[in-house]
Enzyme design. Structure first.
Site, mmCIF file in Angstrom:
data_model
loop_
_atom_site.group_PDB
_atom_site.id
_atom_site.type_symbol
_atom_site.label_atom_id
_atom_site.label_comp_id
_atom_site.label_asym_id
_atom_site.label_seq_id
_atom_site.Cartn_x
_atom_site.Cartn_y
_atom_site.Cartn_z
ATOM 1 N N ILE A 9 43.226 -37.186 -5.856
ATOM 2 C CA ILE A 9 42.701 -37.079 -5.127
ATOM 3 C C ILE A 9 42.217 -34.694 -5.662
ATOM 4 O O ILE A 9 43.192 -34.137 -4.824
ATOM 5 C CB ILE A 9 42.583 -36.655 -4.306
ATOM 6 N N SER A 10 41.185 -34.864 -6.162
ATOM 7 C CA SER A 10 40.714 -33.420 -6.211
ATOM 8 C C SER A 10 41.600 -32.253 -7.194
ATOM 9 O O SER A 10 41.737 -32.663 -8.223
ATOM 10 C CB SER A 10 40.122 -32.667 -4.509
ATOM 11 N N ALA A 11 41.930 -31.065 -6.435
ATOM 12 C CA ALA A 11 43.098 -30.234 -7.050
ATOM 13 C C ALA A 11 44.237 -31.197 -7.369
ATOM 14 O O ALA A 11 45.026 -30.630 -7.647
ATOM 15 C CB ALA A 11 43.154 -29.713 -6.235
ATOM 16 N N HIS A 177 32.441 -35.265 -1.978
ATOM 17 C CA HIS A 177 33.275 -34.689 -2.155
ATOM 18 C C HIS A 177 34.955 -35.789 -2.205
ATOM 19 O O HIS A 177 35.509 -36.278 -2.679
ATOM 20 C CB HIS A 177 33.837 -33.159 -2.455
#
Length: 198
Positions: A9-11, A177
């Site tokens: 997820i994400s970074a 996001h």
């Protein structure tokens, strides 16, 4: 544990990509959710510079304590203040796509966060992703991102689709996001479960 389903997820994208690329025998599937898949923030970016200052230990501990305090004291106000960084939509539109339970989930998420040295590691790792790593992934891959993501540009999802063999790209119309929050979250869950079960 011999093998796993990886959700990055994400970074966390670079970590999931690296694991799936280097240990194919250990990865059943890879799901990239709103994930970084190529170089993200660079030393030229304001967010990079601020992140290096605010989220370096030991300052990050007090930064998260402040966020947690404000978040618990003023959950709706904090959501209103923070949501624009997660979405390209207006706050009025975001608000119409959320339920009360989503605001509570956002409060809980921010109240238990601590990055330690993690955010600094994230910043360093995003520059290290290569297209060769993406091309080396051999497990089934699901790429999910909202078309309204204001934190990670949609080009990351398209880049992953372009370089990972047979990857499935799913662009969502959730609020931003955090695709597991909001009225569209049930659809997000359905897609993930269908992918894993297949």
């Amino acid at each position: 544990i011999d093998s796993v389903h990886v959700v990055a997820i994400s970074a966390g994208g670079p970590s999931g990509i690296s694991f799936a690329s280097h240990y194919p025998e250990r990865v059943n599937t890879l799901t990239l959710q709103s994930a970084v898949t190529k170089e993200w923030l660079t030393p030229k970016d304001t967010e990079y510079k601020m992140g290096k200052i605010l989220f370096r230990p030991p300052l990050e501990k007090w930064m998260w304590k402040l966020i947690s305090y404000l978040n618990n004291a003023f959950p709706r106000l904090m959501f209103q203040a923070m949501s624009p960084q997660f979405s390209t939509l207006s706050f009025q539109r975001i608000k119409s796509m959320m339920d009360e339970k989503d605001i509570e989930a956002f409060r809980k998420m921010n109240s238990r966060q601590r990055s330690g040295e993690g955010f600094l590691l994230d910043l360093s790792q995003t520059a290290a992703i290569s297209s060769k790593e993406l091309q080396a992934i051999s497990c089934p891959v699901l790429i999910m991102q909202s078309v309204y993501d204001g934190f990670i540009d949609k080009s990351h999802a398209h880049y992953a689709k372009e370089h990972i063999p047979d990857a499935v790209l799913c662009l969502l119309h959730s609020w931003g996001h955090l695709i597991w929050l909001g009225k569209e979250a049930a659809e997000t869950d359905r897609i993930i479960l269908e992918f894993l079960e297949s």
